[in-house]
Design a protein around this motif. Sequence first.
Motif, PDB file in Angstrom:
ATOM      1  N   LEU A  17     -42.298 -21.676 -15.811  1.00  0.00           N
ATOM      2  CA  LEU A  17     -43.129 -22.547 -16.639  1.00  0.00           C
ATOM      3  C   LEU A  17     -42.358 -23.055 -17.851  1.00  0.00           C
ATOM      4  N   SER A  18     -41.641 -22.172 -18.518  1.00  0.00           N
ATOM      5  CA  SER A  18     -40.917 -22.594 -19.720  1.00  0.00           C
ATOM      6  C   SER A  18     -39.766 -23.545 -19.356  1.00  0.00           C
ATOM      7  N   TYR A  19     -39.113 -23.296 -18.214  1.00  0.00           N
ATOM      8  CA  TYR A  19     -38.049 -24.206 -17.787  1.00  0.00           C
ATOM      9  C   TYR A  19     -38.624 -25.603 -17.541  1.00  0.00           C
ATOM     10  N   PHE A  47     -29.862 -29.456 -12.082  1.00  0.00           N
ATOM     11  CA  PHE A  47     -28.862 -28.479 -11.681  1.00  0.00           C
ATOM     12  C   PHE A  47     -28.197 -27.823 -12.889  1.00  0.00           C
ATOM     13  N   TRP A  48     -27.630 -28.636 -13.796  1.00  0.00           N
ATOM     14  CA  TRP A  48     -26.881 -28.073 -14.917  1.00  0.00           C
ATOM     15  C   TRP A  48     -27.779 -27.380 -15.931  1.00  0.00           C
ATOM     16  N   SER A  49     -28.960 -27.910 -16.153  1.00  0.00           N
ATOM     17  CA  SER A  49     -29.859 -27.248 -17.105  1.00  0.00           C
ATOM     18  C   SER A  49     -30.380 -25.932 -16.534  1.00  0.00           C
ATOM     19  N   SER A  50     -30.605 -25.865 -15.229  1.00  0.00           N
ATOM     20  CA  SER A  50     -31.066 -24.598 -14.646  1.00  0.00           C
ATOM     21  C   SER A  50     -29.951 -23.556 -14.652  1.00  0.00           C
ATOM     22  N   ILE A  51     -28.703 -23.987 -14.456  1.00  0.00           N
ATOM     23  CA  ILE A  51     -27.565 -23.052 -14.559  1.00  0.00           C
ATOM     24  C   ILE A  51     -27.499 -22.485 -15.978  1.00  0.00           C
ATOM     25  N   ALA A  52     -27.565 -23.364 -16.982  1.00  0.00           N
ATOM     26  CA  ALA A  52     -27.523 -22.912 -18.381  1.00  0.00           C
ATOM     27  C   ALA A  52     -28.722 -22.031 -18.701  1.00  0.00           C
ATOM     28  N   LEU A  92     -27.266 -22.846 -27.925  1.00  0.00           N
ATOM     29  CA  LEU A  92     -26.305 -22.181 -27.041  1.00  0.00           C
ATOM     30  C   LEU A  92     -26.201 -22.814 -25.653  1.00  0.00           C
ATOM     31  N   PRO A  93     -27.310 -23.024 -24.937  1.00  0.00           N
ATOM     32  CA  PRO A  93     -27.149 -23.652 -23.619  1.00  0.00           C
ATOM     33  C   PRO A  93     -26.673 -25.103 -23.707  1.00  0.00           C
ATOM     34  N   THR A  94     -27.023 -25.783 -24.807  1.00  0.00           N
ATOM     35  CA  THR A  94     -26.553 -27.158 -24.981  1.00  0.00           C
ATOM     36  C   THR A  94     -25.044 -27.187 -25.163  1.00  0.00           C
ATOM     37  N   ILE A  95     -24.509 -26.274 -25.946  1.00  0.00           N
ATOM     38  CA  ILE A  95     -23.056 -26.182 -26.120  1.00  0.00           C
ATOM     39  C   ILE A  95     -22.390 -25.859 -24.783  1.00  0.00           C
TER      40      ILE A  95
END
Length: 140
Positions: A17-19, A47-52, A92-95
């Motif tokens: 839900l939060s993702y 893809f990349w946001s779920s990996i992060a 952090l995940p954005t970096i």
Amino acid sequence: MLITLLRYLLLICLFFLSYWAGFYSYEKTLWFGWKQTLGGDKQAVIFWSSIAYIIILVPLYLLICYVVKIKVKRKYFRLFFYPLFCTLSFMLPTIFITTIFGGSSILSPESQLFYVFFASSGIIFGIGYGIISLVFDANR
């Protein structure tokens, strides 16, 4: 046993839900801020946001909530601190994502979209975790 299983199921649902709340915020910010849609980039963003999210935020959210639970004794204060500190982890995940794609500026429009994504996700996760904790800790 059943209560523990239910708690873990709710936490797993909360991660999803939060993702997706974060992803929705990303899409809406892109539209309202720049009048653009993701178009063909949608799969890459997912893809990349779920990996992060999986590598960085899932363990970080759990760590943050664990530390808040230990350090903040009043359970109703925790309802404020869970979302606050989960939201503050947005950078952090954005970096992580911007570094993979050549280290673009942390002030770029793309970075700002991911800030909205992960900050929104942190708010939702923190509030949800707080509610789950209130319900299940009351039963103990």
